[in-house]
Design a protein around this motif. Structure first.
Motif, PDB file in Angstrom:
ATOM      1  N   LEU A   1       0.827  -1.208   0.000  1.00  0.00           N
ATOM      2  CA  LEU A   1       0.000   0.000   0.000  1.00  0.00           C
ATOM      3  C   LEU A   1       0.858   1.253   0.000  1.00  0.00           C
ATOM      4  CD1 LEU A   1      -2.808  -1.054   2.495  1.00  0.00           C
ATOM      5  CD2 LEU A   1      -3.043  -0.714   0.035  1.00  0.00           C
ATOM      6  N   ASN A   2       2.033   1.164   0.609  1.00  0.00           N
ATOM      7  CA  ASN A   2       3.044   2.225   0.572  1.00  0.00           C
ATOM      8  C   ASN A   2       2.495   3.604   0.928  1.00  0.00           C
ATOM      9  OD1 ASN A   2       5.665   3.149   0.194  1.00  0.00           O
ATOM     10  ND2 ASN A   2       5.334   3.589  -1.974  1.00  0.00           N
ATOM     11  N   GLY A   3       1.621   3.646   1.966  1.00  0.00           N
ATOM     12  CA  GLY A   3       1.097   4.926   2.420  1.00  0.00           C
ATOM     13  C   GLY A   3       0.030   5.522   1.531  1.00  0.00           C
ATOM     14  N   TYR A   4      -0.459   4.760   0.542  1.00  0.00           N
ATOM     15  CA  TYR A   4      -1.449   5.282  -0.401  1.00  0.00           C
ATOM     16  C   TYR A   4      -2.753   5.667   0.288  1.00  0.00           C
ATOM     17  CZ  TYR A   4      -4.364   5.581  -4.561  1.00  0.00           C
ATOM     18  OH  TYR A   4      -5.224   6.019  -5.544  1.00  0.00           O
ATOM     19  N   LEU A   5      -3.167   4.855   1.263  1.00  0.00           N
ATOM     20  CA  LEU A   5      -4.389   5.152   2.003  1.00  0.00           C
ATOM     21  C   LEU A   5      -4.029   5.816   3.328  1.00  0.00           C
ATOM     22  CD1 LEU A   5      -6.252   1.795   1.337  1.00  0.00           C
ATOM     23  CD2 LEU A   5      -6.551   3.971   0.158  1.00  0.00           C
ATOM     24  N   THR A   6      -4.689   6.920   3.625  1.00  0.00           N
ATOM     25  CA  THR A   6      -4.325   7.675   4.827  1.00  0.00           C
ATOM     26  C   THR A   6      -5.427   7.705   5.876  1.00  0.00           C
ATOM     27  OG1 THR A   6      -5.069   9.713   3.768  1.00  0.00           O
ATOM     28  CG2 THR A   6      -2.733   9.150   3.561  1.00  0.00           C
ATOM     29  N   ASN A   7      -6.526   6.995   5.644  1.00  0.00           N
ATOM     30  CA  ASN A   7      -7.628   6.969   6.602  1.00  0.00           C
ATOM     31  C   ASN A   7      -7.715   5.611   7.294  1.00  0.00           C
ATOM     32  OD1 ASN A   7      -8.475   9.586   5.912  1.00  0.00           O
ATOM     33  ND2 ASN A   7      -9.629   8.806   4.173  1.00  0.00           N
ATOM     34  N   PRO A   8      -8.191   5.619   8.544  1.00  0.00           N
ATOM     35  CA  PRO A   8      -8.374   4.355   9.265  1.00  0.00           C
ATOM     36  C   PRO A   8      -9.401   3.481   8.544  1.00  0.00           C
ATOM     37  CG  PRO A   8      -8.618   6.235  10.737  1.00  0.00           C
ATOM     38  CD  PRO A   8      -8.522   6.774   9.348  1.00  0.00           C
ATOM     39  N   PRO A   9      -9.316   2.195   8.615  1.00  0.00           N
ATOM     40  CA  PRO A   9      -8.338   1.395   9.353  1.00  0.00           C
ATOM     41  C   PRO A   9      -7.117   1.031   8.525  1.00  0.00           C
ATOM     42  CG  PRO A   9     -10.023  -0.058   8.505  1.00  0.00           C
ATOM     43  CD  PRO A   9     -10.389   1.348   8.068  1.00  0.00           C
ATOM     44  N   HIS A  10      -7.002   1.569   7.287  1.00  0.00           N
ATOM     45  CA  HIS A  10      -5.936   1.151   6.381  1.00  0.00           C
ATOM     46  C   HIS A  10      -4.631   1.924   6.545  1.00  0.00           C
ATOM     47  CE1 HIS A  10      -9.798   0.132   4.326  1.00  0.00           C
ATOM     48  NE2 HIS A  10      -9.219  -1.045   4.424  1.00  0.00           N
ATOM     49  N   ASP A  11      -4.583   2.856   7.448  1.00  0.00           N
ATOM     50  CA  ASP A  11      -3.378   3.654   7.629  1.00  0.00           C
ATOM     51  C   ASP A  11      -2.485   3.130   8.746  1.00  0.00           C
ATOM     52  OD1 ASP A  11      -5.096   4.274   9.659  1.00  0.00           O
ATOM     53  OD2 ASP A  11      -4.643   6.419   9.657  1.00  0.00           O
ATOM     54  N   GLY A  12      -2.920   2.127   9.466  1.00  0.00           N
ATOM     55  CA  GLY A  12      -2.150   1.606  10.600  1.00  0.00           C
ATOM     56  C   GLY A  12      -1.489   0.281  10.291  1.00  0.00           C
ATOM     57  N   ASP A  13      -1.469  -0.586  11.296  1.00  0.00           N
ATOM     58  CA  ASP A  13      -0.780  -1.867  11.160  1.00  0.00           C
ATOM     59  C   ASP A  13      -1.664  -2.977  10.590  1.00  0.00           C
ATOM     60  OD1 ASP A  13      -2.458  -2.276  13.272  1.00  0.00           O
ATOM     61  OD2 ASP A  13      -0.876  -2.563  14.754  1.00  0.00           O
ATOM     62  N   LEU A  14      -2.901  -2.661  10.215  1.00  0.00           N
ATOM     63  CA  LEU A  14      -3.851  -3.566   9.567  1.00  0.00           C
ATOM     64  C   LEU A  14      -4.314  -4.723  10.454  1.00  0.00           C
ATOM     65  CD1 LEU A  14      -2.281  -3.737   5.984  1.00  0.00           C
ATOM     66  CD2 LEU A  14      -4.050  -2.186   6.817  1.00  0.00           C
ATOM     67  N   VAL A  15      -4.099  -4.626  11.771  1.00  0.00           N
ATOM     68  CA  VAL A  15      -4.549  -5.678  12.686  1.00  0.00           C
ATOM     69  C   VAL A  15      -6.067  -5.793  12.668  1.00  0.00           C
ATOM     70  CG1 VAL A  15      -4.640  -6.391  15.118  1.00  0.00           C
ATOM     71  CG2 VAL A  15      -2.524  -5.514  14.159  1.00  0.00           C
ATOM     72  N   ASP A  16      -6.759  -4.682  12.509  1.00  0.00           N
ATOM     73  CA  ASP A  16      -8.218  -4.699  12.470  1.00  0.00           C
ATOM     74  C   ASP A  16      -8.767  -4.955  11.080  1.00  0.00           C
ATOM     75  OD1 ASP A  16      -8.426  -4.174  15.183  1.00  0.00           O
ATOM     76  OD2 ASP A  16      -8.367  -2.012  14.882  1.00  0.00           O
ATOM     77  N   VAL A  17      -7.887  -5.167  10.099  1.00  0.00           N
ATOM     78  CA  VAL A  17      -8.329  -5.410   8.726  1.00  0.00           C
ATOM     79  C   VAL A  17      -8.111  -6.874   8.340  1.00  0.00           C
ATOM     80  CG1 VAL A  17      -8.002  -4.767   6.307  1.00  0.00           C
ATOM     81  CG2 VAL A  17      -7.817  -3.032   8.088  1.00  0.00           C
ATOM     82  N   ILE A  18      -6.912  -7.380   8.515  1.00  0.00           N
ATOM     83  CA  ILE A  18      -6.577  -8.754   8.138  1.00  0.00           C
ATOM     84  C   ILE A  18      -6.496  -9.593   9.410  1.00  0.00           C
ATOM     85  CG2 ILE A  18      -4.876 -10.231   7.004  1.00  0.00           C
ATOM     86  CD1 ILE A  18      -3.992  -7.695   5.440  1.00  0.00           C
ATOM     87  N   MET A  19      -7.428 -10.547   9.546  1.00  0.00           N
ATOM     88  CA  MET A  19      -7.513 -11.309  10.789  1.00  0.00           C
ATOM     89  C   MET A  19      -8.145 -12.680  10.556  1.00  0.00           C
ATOM     90  SD  MET A  19     -10.760  -9.345  12.541  1.00  0.00           S
ATOM     91  CE  MET A  19      -9.823  -7.898  12.824  1.00  0.00           C
ATOM     92  N   PRO A  20      -8.006 -13.563  11.525  1.00  0.00           N
ATOM     93  CA  PRO A  20      -8.692 -14.852  11.433  1.00  0.00           C
ATOM     94  C   PRO A  20     -10.172 -14.682  11.771  1.00  0.00           C
ATOM     95  CG  PRO A  20      -7.430 -14.752  13.458  1.00  0.00           C
ATOM     96  CD  PRO A  20      -7.123 -13.492  12.686  1.00  0.00           C
ATOM     97  N   PRO A  21     -11.022 -15.616  11.334  1.00  0.00           N
ATOM     98  CA  PRO A  21     -12.445 -15.509  11.673  1.00  0.00           C
ATOM     99  C   PRO A  21     -12.661 -15.683  13.168  1.00  0.00           C
ATOM    100  CG  PRO A  21     -12.003 -17.556  10.502  1.00  0.00           C
ATOM    101  CD  PRO A  21     -10.737 -16.764  10.504  1.00  0.00           C
TER     102      PRO A  21
END
Length: 83
Positions: free
Chosen positions: A41-61
């Motif tokens: 992503l290289n800083g392309y998105l600057t709004n939450p939740p995609h601007d952080g460490d993505l813990v709340d985006v990519i996760m197990p069910p």
């Protein structure tokens, strides 16, 4: 896999990506996948939740290994109510 997660985020505005299955049982894979996706992503998105460490985006069910069977039952119940 980081190409898939990056494309999902950019093309679909995905707020959450749940990944399960045998290989994804290793927590270290989630950390690596998040780091690779963030690098792509290289800083392309600057709004939450995609601007952080993505813990709340990519996760197990949340239901773990029961997600598949319970999800199928939930869909069947919803379909039954629609009739």
């Amino acid at each position: 896999m980081s190409v898939l997660t990056t494309n999902l985020i950019l093309m679909q505005s995905t707020r959450r990506i749940l990944l399960g299955g045998g290989v994804m049982k290793r927590a270290s894979l989630f950390e690596a996948l998040r780091a690779q996706t963030k690098a792509r992503l290289n800083g392309y998105l600057t709004n939450p939740p995609h601007d952080g460490d993505l813990v709340d985006v990519i996760m197990p069910p949340g239901l773990g290994e029961r997600a598949g069977p319970l999800g199928a039952l939930a869909l069947a119940l919803d379909a039954d109510r629609a009739v």
